[in-house]
Design a protein around this motif. Structure first.
Motif: not given
Length: 477
Positions: A30-33, A245-250
């Motif tokens: 859900x991070x992008x939105x 690392x995954x969350x920042x990139x996403x």
């Protein structure tokens, strides 16, 4: 301390998988939105710096406490009780447990919302059909877990590996599609960016960052199953680095492939919508399958954690002793039953919610803030007193800094949550104290000290104000 058969001991890899499996759930999809609505890349950088830094400090506090207080093997709840007394310890256990239950509800809402993109009968995850299917899923998992913790933990390790693959594919595709001009245009928010200060932009992202970091304490909660005590702290740090690392990139990469306003307008799970916009419909299907695997794996991990927290409190008589009992498979059956009854009731309640996923996400985060604050404050208390440090003066100074920053960070999160969610949390905390009364009556012990009476009265007043706000429409869900 309960002895655990060697056959049920978990390795460093399994504990790390428990942390990663707990953290990588619905939130990362859900991070992008969520970030697109609040800010552009500039604000996102600051938000992740604050959130990542604060949670890293909290992870180091968990690591230090695991090493210096090995006798406290129930993690979050045990530290709060040791530092601040029986009722604060209960509130920590209850808040962490009920928050985790609500988090499990958010998983079912997002599963149905994801399927709703392909099967309209599920809508946004809170239709009658969605609630029926989610209810079936709750009880299927329930009876699987009753068969044994070790089997469920092994499944979690496999699922953790499987669900990382779609996220890595998403990251690789967006790196290949990276458009520097578009990223630059989005950097300050781009077209249609709401007029708000950098502080307000960061504040708007704080609850979702808490949600996606939930699980960082997974190894600590499950420490009694570790083969070696040192593995608890190591698994916490390894899991933190991998998932951050995954969350920042996403979060950051979508700004380089789509305008911020377009990202902000996508339905959840927005990660699927972003990939669909870049590569076509197969991208949405691919990420949606990954999300279903991810969320089901996270639901399994959190079902284990929920039951373990309630069971640990039952074993130490801070919850009614019924919940400390185990079945023949060494599973805290009574705790698991109560957990899933609560999850079931919250799933039914989503029918009346305007945005069930956001509500459950934010409420889960808020319910975790008090437990996290008490853990950080206990770490600060130990370092300040020098308790358990003796000749380790350098370690004491280091841990004093880590715990001090973690305490300040959790206080900032409580402020960032806002009054609405604090009042909603009080609605749960105040009546939940009935379990504390039950436990104290079993022990024929004094219910409250003077300070604890003040805490309870404050929670009760907050609950009354919260209920009034819901009844009058001042607070909407």
């Amino acid at each position: 301390m309960t002895e655990t058969p060697s056959a049920q001991k978990l390795s460093l890899f399994a504990l790390t998988a428990m942390v990663v499996g707990s953290m990588v759930g619905s939130g990362i999809f859900s991070l992008p939105r969520t970030f697109g609505i609040a800010t552009g890349p500039f604000g996102a950088i600051f938000a992740w710096f604050i959130a990542g830094g604060g949670m890293y400090m909290l992870a180091r506090v968990f690591q230090a406490l695991a090493e210096r207080k090995p006798d406290l093997d129930a993690g979050v709840y045990a530290y709060a009780k040791a530092g601040f007394g029986d009722y604060p310890g209960f509130l920590s256990a209850f808040g962490y447990w009920i928050g985790s239950c609500i988090g499990n509800v958010s998983y079912w809402v997002l599963i149905k919302s994801t399927l709703g993109a392909f099967f309209p009968i599920f809508g946004d995850g809170n239709t009658i059909a969605a609630i029926i299917v989610a209810s079936i899923g709750i009880w299927l998992f329930h009876f699987m877990i009753l068969r044994g913790v070790q089997q469920a933990a092994a499944i979690n390790t496999i699922v953790t590996i499987a669900k990382i693959v779609p996220i890595l594919v998403f990251i690789v595709i967006l790196i290949v599609a990276f458009k520097i001009d578009l990223f630059r245009a989005n950097f300050w928010g781009g077209e249609g960016m709401p007029q708000s200060s950098l502080f307000e932009q960061i504040r708007a992202t704080m609850l979702v960052t808490v949600f996606v970091f939930l699980g960082i304490e997974g190894a600590s909660v499950y420490s009694r199953y570790a083969k070696e005590r040192a593995h608890v702290g190591a698994a916490t740090i390894f899991g933190f680095v991998i998932v951050t690392s995954l969350m920042v990139l996403v979060t950051m990469l979508p700004y380089a492939v789509l305008p911020r306003a377009e990202i902000a307008g996508m339905r959840q799970p927005s990660m699927a919508a972003v990939l669909e916009a870049v590569v076509g419909h197969w991208g949405a299907v691919f990420v949606s399958i990954g999300l279903l695997v991810s969320v089901l794996g996270a639901y399994l991990a959190w079902s284990l954690i929920c039951a373990e927290v309630l069971s640990a409190a039952g074993r130490t008589r801070d919850m009614p002793r019924l919940f400390g009992t185990e079945n023949a498979n060494k599973v805290p059956a009574a705790a698991l039953w109560l957990t899933n009854v609560i999850v079931q009731l919250f799933v039914i309640s989503t029918y009346w919610s305007q945005d069930a996923f956001s509500l459950m996400l934010n409420l889960t985060s808020v319910m975790s803030l008090i437990p996290f604050f008490l853990v950080a404050a206990y770490g600060l208390l130990l370092a300040k007193r020098g308790e358990s440090y003796k000749k380790d003066a350098g370690d004491r100074r280091r841990d004093l800094v880590f715990a001090g920053i973690a305490t300040a960070y959790t206080l900032f999160l409580i402020y960032a949550a806002g009054m609405k969610f604090l009042l909603l949390s009080a609605i749960l905390y105040a009546p939940g104290t009935a379990l504390y009364f039950w436990a104290r009556l079993e022990q024929k012990a004094k219910v409250f000290t003077l300070v604890e009476w003040v805490i309870f009265i404050a929670a009760a007043i907050g609950a009354v104000v919260g209920v009034h706000g819901l009844a009058t429409g001042y607070i909407t869900i």
